[in-house]
Write a protein that holds these residues in place. Structure first.
Motif, PDB file in Angstrom:
ATOM      1  N   LEU A 130      39.054  41.975  45.068  1.00  0.00           N
ATOM      2  CA  LEU A 130      37.901  41.462  44.338  1.00  0.00           C
ATOM      3  C   LEU A 130      37.615  42.250  43.067  1.00  0.00           C
ATOM      4  O   LEU A 130      37.290  41.677  42.024  1.00  0.00           O
ATOM      5  CB  LEU A 130      36.671  41.477  45.252  1.00  0.00           C
ATOM      6  N   VAL A 131      37.724  43.580  43.136  1.00  0.00           N
ATOM      7  CA  VAL A 131      37.368  44.429  41.984  1.00  0.00           C
ATOM      8  C   VAL A 131      38.596  44.994  41.285  1.00  0.00           C
ATOM      9  O   VAL A 131      38.492  45.967  40.538  1.00  0.00           O
ATOM     10  CB  VAL A 131      36.431  45.580  42.425  1.00  0.00           C
ATOM     11  N   GLY A 132      39.766  44.381  41.507  1.00  0.00           N
ATOM     12  CA  GLY A 132      40.999  44.868  40.885  1.00  0.00           C
ATOM     13  C   GLY A 132      41.114  44.457  39.433  1.00  0.00           C
ATOM     14  O   GLY A 132      42.045  43.729  39.063  1.00  0.00           O
ATOM     15  N   GLN A 156      31.283  35.144  28.616  1.00  0.00           N
ATOM     16  CA  GLN A 156      31.991  34.011  29.206  1.00  0.00           C
ATOM     17  C   GLN A 156      33.379  34.432  29.687  1.00  0.00           C
ATOM     18  O   GLN A 156      33.789  34.094  30.799  1.00  0.00           O
ATOM     19  CB  GLN A 156      32.127  32.868  28.188  1.00  0.00           C
ATOM     20  N   LEU A 157      34.089  35.184  28.841  1.00  0.00           N
ATOM     21  CA  LEU A 157      35.417  35.655  29.229  1.00  0.00           C
ATOM     22  C   LEU A 157      35.340  36.614  30.409  1.00  0.00           C
ATOM     23  O   LEU A 157      36.201  36.590  31.302  1.00  0.00           O
ATOM     24  CB  LEU A 157      36.099  36.327  28.034  1.00  0.00           C
ATOM     25  N   TYR A 162      36.259  37.588  36.291  1.00  0.00           N
ATOM     26  CA  TYR A 162      35.678  37.889  37.601  1.00  0.00           C
ATOM     27  C   TYR A 162      35.803  36.697  38.549  1.00  0.00           C
ATOM     28  O   TYR A 162      36.007  36.870  39.759  1.00  0.00           O
ATOM     29  CB  TYR A 162      34.206  38.272  37.448  1.00  0.00           C
ATOM     30  N   LEU A 163      35.686  35.482  38.015  1.00  0.00           N
ATOM     31  CA  LEU A 163      35.805  34.287  38.849  1.00  0.00           C
ATOM     32  C   LEU A 163      37.206  34.169  39.439  1.00  0.00           C
ATOM     33  O   LEU A 163      37.364  33.829  40.622  1.00  0.00           O
ATOM     34  CB  LEU A 163      35.481  33.046  38.020  1.00  0.00           C
ATOM     35  N   SER A 164      38.226  34.450  38.630  1.00  0.00           N
ATOM     36  CA  SER A 164      39.600  34.378  39.142  1.00  0.00           C
ATOM     37  C   SER A 164      39.823  35.408  40.248  1.00  0.00           C
ATOM     38  O   SER A 164      40.488  35.120  41.257  1.00  0.00           O
ATOM     39  CB  SER A 164      40.601  34.588  38.002  1.00  0.00           C
ATOM     40  N   SER A 165      39.249  36.612  40.095  1.00  0.00           N
ATOM     41  CA  SER A 165      39.364  37.631  41.146  1.00  0.00           C
ATOM     42  C   SER A 165      38.620  37.215  42.406  1.00  0.00           C
ATOM     43  O   SER A 165      39.100  37.432  43.527  1.00  0.00           O
ATOM     44  CB  SER A 165      38.811  38.968  40.636  1.00  0.00           C
ATOM     45  N   LEU A 166      37.445  36.616  42.239  1.00  0.00           N
ATOM     46  CA  LEU A 166      36.664  36.164  43.390  1.00  0.00           C
ATOM     47  C   LEU A 166      37.401  35.067  44.157  1.00  0.00           C
ATOM     48  O   LEU A 166      37.438  35.082  45.399  1.00  0.00           O
ATOM     49  CB  LEU A 166      35.300  35.659  42.926  1.00  0.00           C
ATOM     50  N   LEU A 167      37.991  34.129  43.441  1.00  0.00           N
ATOM     51  CA  LEU A 167      38.744  33.055  44.103  1.00  0.00           C
ATOM     52  C   LEU A 167      39.944  33.624  44.852  1.00  0.00           C
ATOM     53  O   LEU A 167      40.226  33.222  45.990  1.00  0.00           O
ATOM     54  CB  LEU A 167      39.203  32.029  43.065  1.00  0.00           C
ATOM     55  N   THR A 284      45.342  40.199  31.365  1.00  0.00           N
ATOM     56  CA  THR A 284      44.291  41.092  31.858  1.00  0.00           C
ATOM     57  C   THR A 284      43.989  40.849  33.331  1.00  0.00           C
ATOM     58  O   THR A 284      43.765  41.798  34.096  1.00  0.00           O
ATOM     59  CB  THR A 284      43.011  40.903  31.026  1.00  0.00           C
ATOM     60  N   SER A 285      43.967  39.589  33.742  1.00  0.00           N
ATOM     61  CA  SER A 285      43.660  39.274  35.137  1.00  0.00           C
ATOM     62  C   SER A 285      44.749  39.762  36.078  1.00  0.00           C
ATOM     63  O   SER A 285      44.461  40.196  37.201  1.00  0.00           O
ATOM     64  CB  SER A 285      43.468  37.764  35.297  1.00  0.00           C
TER      65      SER A 285
END
Length: 331
Positions: A130-132, A156-157, A162-167, A284-285
């Motif tokens: 989640l926090v990676g 927004q970015l 954060y949304l991609s990590s949460l998913l 970055t993600s």
């Protein structure tokens, strides 16, 4: 009697690692100037930015965990974080540290809490995914403002990353729950509630030995991080020279090694702003192999799986790519 080694029994992963290290050595020997420049860049990045930024956080976090100050911090954030992420009270702390400091601090905090018996391994793995990400300041200041020059879109970015990590972390949790239920049908195990109900260890008394241990652990961790930054900076600089004519592929390759170098090259290229945003957010993600190595160095002996983390970081990068594509279309 001499023992004969059957090379067929050597794990494939170990063989690939040896071949990769040998290839790395050949690249350093054949590209000495690039290796030197990469080492200088990595050393300056570590000394001027990473060391003064992360070291105080690492030492302070060691104190907070060792003397159980986490209880007071988590009481403030747990009402919100428990609803958002479905975590235990103490699970709030590594999320806060991960957002503020970025990797590898989120993963290290999870590992430290697991070793202290304050966090379950499964929840630690979930939070680590989640926090990676890079730190809040890196994502807003360096990525959005300094590199992409879109200060009006920085939040927004940030939310998209954060949304991609949460998913990705949610998919891990669903998969982990399915595997646990399958295992529970085969044998009796403790319920998840009983895992979270682990009794807290006694508070560590304040002593100079404990203080010294927290400080030395901080310097050990930051030295490991610096070593990986320098090593991947050398590799990135060599690849920058070798793949100078590969265009788009070069940006993706360098970004997958070390995101700072990758983002810099993407934003300095002739691509249009939309392409720069899509590629930068994807890189970055994912986080790069440099951050993966840093995470691996701080989770040893904690039960956390680097392989699982790596698989879900790839998934995070893929999810981020599609999310940012949707964003640039509708904005």
């Amino acid at each position: 009697m001499m023992k004969i080694i059957d090379h067929a029994t050597v794990p494939r992963g170990r063989t690939l690692t040896k071949c990769g290290l040998f290839l790395f050595l050949l690249l350093v020997i054949t590209q000495p100037l690039s290796a030197l420049n990469g080492a200088k860049t990595g050393l300056l990045l570590w000394f001027n930015t990473v060391l003064p930024t992360l070291l105080p956080f690492i030492i302070l976090s060691n104190f907070i965990i060792r003397f159980q100050v986490t209880d007071y911090i988590c009481r403030i954030f747990s009402p919100l974080f428990k609803r958002l992420f479905r975590i235990s009270d103490l699970g709030c702390y590594p999320i806060i540290i991960g957002i503020l400091s970025g990797y590898p601090m989120g993963a290290k905090t999870c590992a430290d809490l697991i070793k202290e018996g304050l966090l379950s391994r499964e929840e630690g793995q979930y939070i680590m995914i989640l926090v990676g990400n890079a730190s809040y300041m890196f994502l807003t200041s360096f990525l959005a403002i300094s590199s992409l020059h879109v200060p009006g879109q920085k939040y927004q970015l940030l939310l998209l990353i954060y949304l991609s990590s949460l998913l990705s972390a949610t998919i891990y949790r669903i998969r982990a729950n399915q595997l646990r239920k399958k295992q529970q049908r085969k044998e009796k195990q403790l319920s998840l509630d009983s895992i979270y109900a682990t009794s807290l260890p006694e508070e560590t008394p304040l002593s100079m030995t404990t203080v010294d241990h927290c400080i030395l652990d901080g310097f050990t961790t930051i030295t490991k991080v610096g070593g990986y930054i320098i090593m991947f900076s050398v590799l990135a600089q060599i690849f920058l020279v070798l793949f100078s004519s590969f265009g788009f592929l070069r940006y993706l390759l360098l970004g997958s090694l070390e995101i700072t170098t990758g983002i810099y090259l993407v934003c300095a290229s002739s691509m249009n702003l939309t392409q720069k945003i899509v590629l930068s957010i994807t890189i970055t993600s994912f986080g790069g192999l440099s951050s993966l190595a840093q995470v691996g160095s701080v989770i040893e002996n904690s039960g956390l799986s680097l392989k699982t983390y790596f698989k879900y970081k790839i998934l995070t990068g893929i999810l981020a790519f599609f999310i940012i594509i949707i964003y640039v279309i509708i904005r």
